[in-house]
Design an enzyme around this catalytic site. Sequence first.
Site, PDB file in Angstrom:
ATOM      1  N   PRO A  67       0.820  -1.204   0.000  1.00  0.00           N
ATOM      2  CA  PRO A  67       0.000   0.000   0.000  1.00  0.00           C
ATOM      3  C   PRO A  67       0.860   1.263   0.000  1.00  0.00           C
ATOM      4  O   PRO A  67       1.916   1.313   0.622  1.00  0.00           O
ATOM      5  CB  PRO A  67      -0.796  -0.132   1.305  1.00  0.00           C
ATOM      6  CG  PRO A  67      -0.819  -1.604   1.584  1.00  0.00           C
ATOM      7  CD  PRO A  67       0.510  -2.108   1.108  1.00  0.00           C
ATOM      8  N   GLU A  68       0.387   2.277  -0.704  1.00  0.00           N
ATOM      9  CA  GLU A  68       1.114   3.549  -0.770  1.00  0.00           C
ATOM     10  C   GLU A  68       0.448   4.556   0.157  1.00  0.00           C
ATOM     11  O   GLU A  68      -0.560   4.260   0.803  1.00  0.00           O
ATOM     12  CB  GLU A  68       1.156   4.029  -2.213  1.00  0.00           C
ATOM     13  CG  GLU A  68       1.504   2.924  -3.177  1.00  0.00           C
ATOM     14  CD  GLU A  68       2.535   3.307  -4.230  1.00  0.00           C
ATOM     15  OE1 GLU A  68       2.926   4.475  -4.318  1.00  0.00           O
ATOM     16  OE2 GLU A  68       2.944   2.392  -4.976  1.00  0.00           O
ATOM     17  N   LYS A  88       3.305   5.662   5.658  1.00  0.00           N
ATOM     18  CA  LYS A  88       2.690   4.347   5.488  1.00  0.00           C
ATOM     19  C   LYS A  88       2.408   3.673   6.831  1.00  0.00           C
ATOM     20  O   LYS A  88       2.109   2.487   6.892  1.00  0.00           O
ATOM     21  CB  LYS A  88       3.585   3.458   4.632  1.00  0.00           C
ATOM     22  CG  LYS A  88       3.832   4.008   3.227  1.00  0.00           C
ATOM     23  CD  LYS A  88       4.679   3.047   2.427  1.00  0.00           C
ATOM     24  CE  LYS A  88       4.987   3.612   1.051  1.00  0.00           C
ATOM     25  NZ  LYS A  88       5.776   2.687   0.232  1.00  0.00           N
ATOM     26  N   ARG A 107      12.343  -4.228  -6.724  1.00  0.00           N
ATOM     27  CA  ARG A 107      10.951  -3.955  -7.063  1.00  0.00           C
ATOM     28  C   ARG A 107      10.805  -3.753  -8.568  1.00  0.00           C
ATOM     29  O   ARG A 107      11.672  -3.136  -9.197  1.00  0.00           O
ATOM     30  CB  ARG A 107      10.449  -2.715  -6.334  1.00  0.00           C
ATOM     31  CG  ARG A 107      10.550  -2.822  -4.811  1.00  0.00           C
ATOM     32  CD  ARG A 107       9.943  -1.608  -4.148  1.00  0.00           C
ATOM     33  NE  ARG A 107      10.192  -1.618  -2.722  1.00  0.00           N
ATOM     34  CZ  ARG A 107       9.468  -2.310  -1.831  1.00  0.00           C
ATOM     35  NH1 ARG A 107       8.458  -3.041  -2.266  1.00  0.00           N
ATOM     36  NH2 ARG A 107       9.748  -2.275  -0.544  1.00  0.00           N
TER      37      ARG A 107
END
Length: 282
Positions: free
Chosen positions: A2-3, A51, A250
């Site tokens: 999640p950002e 976050k 990533r």
Amino acid sequence: MPEGDSVWQAAARLHRALAGRELTRSDLRVPRLATVDLTGRTVLDVTARGKHLLTRVEGDLTLHSHLRMDGAWKVFGTGQRWTGGPDHQIRAILGVEDRTAVGYRLPVLELLGTSEEEKAVGHLGPDLLGPDWDPERALANLLADPGRALGEALLDQRNLAGVGNVYKSEICFLLRVTPWLPVGALPADLAARLPVVAKKLLEANRDRPQRNTTGHRTQDLFVYGRARRPCPRCGTTIRVADQGDGSRERPTYWCPTCQTGPAPAPGSPAARRIRPHPRPTD
């Protein structure tokens, strides 16, 4: 993962469900908190910090959680079936009279004094969606290590808090530079635009159920998750390769024509072999 916008939304959901209400159920399923009971205490607020999620409870207590890759907080009404995953993945349950918040697969869950929250989040840079947002400080943090790749620097929450892998790729596309360009090589005008672009993207999406960076209904994202598809600017095939952020590799997307700067060569170890048209994820 999640950002910042997703975590902001999670905090808003939890705040609406719990804030100002007395806890009627408390079950923290991690060993060090197994004997903690918050029942009878009032939830004061739930706040996102980058976050991180901070659930503040009366008595100078804050339940700090972080979702990392696949954690989630779900809110359910009375009698509603819990659908966030199997029971063995539940790490926290906070209930009020008619709502229950359930935390699934939370890799970070700790209880600390509200006055000591800086121990958990004090290392973070300015929060793109928080009251402490400071674009000048964020840019100074990024430029402090001029040899670092821009994509890695953007993911480092000590520089600015809230950018994840999706926004990393989208920000670099909008600036027309590759994620491997050293931060110090950014032209001055682009460097000045960077925190503005990042803020604009996250702010525009904090209340949207579906993230959109393009402003168009037919296409939500410019490059992220669009490997082997045409660039929306020039038609060149979008590429994907792995990029590290200091902790893991990533998938990173870019247009080799529109975006200037270094990038992995096709067939290099960083280049990804992927299925056509993967769906974007957090």
